[in-house]
Write a protein that holds these residues in place. Structure first.
Motif, PDB file in Angstrom:
ATOM      1  N   ASP A  30       0.847  -1.190   0.000  1.00  9.26           N
ATOM      2  CA  ASP A  30       0.000   0.000   0.000  1.00  9.26           C
ATOM      3  C   ASP A  30       0.883   1.241   0.000  1.00  9.26           C
ATOM      4  N   THR A  96     -11.991   3.655  -1.324  1.00  8.01           N
ATOM      5  CA  THR A  96     -11.608   4.720  -2.262  1.00  8.01           C
ATOM      6  C   THR A  96     -11.279   4.189  -3.650  1.00  8.01           C
ATOM      7  N   HIS A 101     -10.495  -5.348  -3.137  1.00  9.47           N
ATOM      8  CA  HIS A 101      -9.137  -5.619  -2.642  1.00  9.47           C
ATOM      9  C   HIS A 101      -9.182  -5.966  -1.171  1.00  9.47           C
ATOM     10  N   HIS A 103      -7.002  -5.852   2.289  1.00  3.93           N
ATOM     11  CA  HIS A 103      -5.853  -5.281   2.997  1.00  3.93           C
ATOM     12  C   HIS A 103      -5.291  -6.336   3.955  1.00  3.93           C
TER      13      HIS A 103
HETATM   14  P1  AMP Z   1      -9.677   1.371   0.288  1.00  5.72           P
HETATM   15  O1  AMP Z   1      -9.710   2.611   1.120  1.00  5.72           O
HETATM   16  O2  AMP Z   1     -10.118   0.151   1.029  1.00  5.72           O
HETATM   17  O3  AMP Z   1     -10.375   1.540  -1.056  1.00  5.72           O
HETATM   18  O4  AMP Z   1      -8.148   1.129  -0.005  1.00  5.72           O
HETATM   19  C1  AMP Z   1      -7.477   1.663  -1.093  1.00  5.72           C
HETATM   20  C2  AMP Z   1      -6.024   1.640  -0.743  1.00  5.72           C
HETATM   21  O5  AMP Z   1      -5.273   1.808  -1.919  1.00  5.72           O
HETATM   22  C3  AMP Z   1      -5.585   2.740   0.232  1.00  5.72           C
HETATM   23  O6  AMP Z   1      -5.062   2.153   1.415  1.00  5.72           O
HETATM   24  C4  AMP Z   1      -4.529   3.507  -0.562  1.00  5.72           C
HETATM   25  O7  AMP Z   1      -3.458   3.955   0.226  1.00  5.72           O
HETATM   26  C5  AMP Z   1      -4.092   2.476  -1.589  1.00  5.72           C
HETATM   27  N1  AMP Z   1      -3.546   3.012  -2.825  1.00  5.72           N
HETATM   28  C6  AMP Z   1      -4.074   3.988  -3.605  1.00  5.72           C
HETATM   29  N2  AMP Z   1      -3.294   4.187  -4.685  1.00  5.72           N
HETATM   30  C7  AMP Z   1      -2.265   3.309  -4.582  1.00  5.72           C
HETATM   31  C8  AMP Z   1      -1.116   3.024  -5.380  1.00  5.72           C
HETATM   32  N3  AMP Z   1      -0.874   3.687  -6.530  1.00  5.72           N
HETATM   33  N4  AMP Z   1      -0.269   2.056  -4.974  1.00  5.72           N
HETATM   34  C9  AMP Z   1      -0.498   1.388  -3.821  1.00  5.72           C
HETATM   35  N5  AMP Z   1      -1.554   1.596  -3.023  1.00  5.72           N
HETATM   36  C10 AMP Z   1      -2.431   2.554  -3.395  1.00  5.72           C
END
Ligand code: AMP
Length: 115
Positions: A30, A96, A101, A103
């Motif tokens: 992440d 977001t 996905h 975590h």
């Molecule tokens: P969520 O809030 O569950 O949708 O998680 C989305 C995650 O994607 C967040 O923890 C972000 O920090 C992560 N994220 C967004 N863009 C990237 C990226 N380019 N590379 C790695 N992680 C990312």
């Protein structure tokens, strides 16, 4: 294929630190880690937007996301102390990126969570 930022990572159009890959799943660090270890596991070929969009035919893929996280945690020596897996669904959970996905959070005691 997903048009989200995760689709771009799958297609290697933007960089990511990839730590796990098999035929169906990609795991990468992440970009804004919330724990010492914070890895995201995503399906490579089936960009379900949210868990609410999952259907019975996705059961095997969703199970494999969990097993990929568990395999990675075991391989990295994280399993004995433990870890957390989280899947956020839509706004109230803070989702977001609308490409489903999982975590994986580990590497230190994790605070409790919730509202
Ligand atoms: P969520 O809030 O569950 O949708 O998680 C989305 C995650 O994607 C967040 O923890 C972000 O920090 C992560 N994220 C967004 N863009 C990237 C990226 N380019 N590379 C790695 N992680 C990312």
């Amino acid at each position: 294929m997903s048009d989200t930022i995760f689709g771009k990572i799958i297609r290697r159009e933007i960089p990511a630190t990839i730590v796990y890959e098999d035929d169906d799943i990609l795991g990468f660090k992440d970009i804004a880690p919330q724990a010492p270890v914070h890895v995201l596991f995503i399906p490579k070929h089936d960009a379900i937007p949210t868990l609410d969009d999952a259907r019975p035919e996705h059961a095997q893929l969703l199970g494999r996301l969990m097993l990929a996280a568990a395999d990675y945690a075991r391989r990295e020596g994280l399993a004995q102390d433990g870890y957390r897996v989280v899947m956020n669904c839509r706004e109230h959970a803070g989702q977001t990126v609308f490409h489903v996905h999982l975590h994986l959070l580990a590497g230190a005691p994790l605070g409790h969570f919730g509202a």
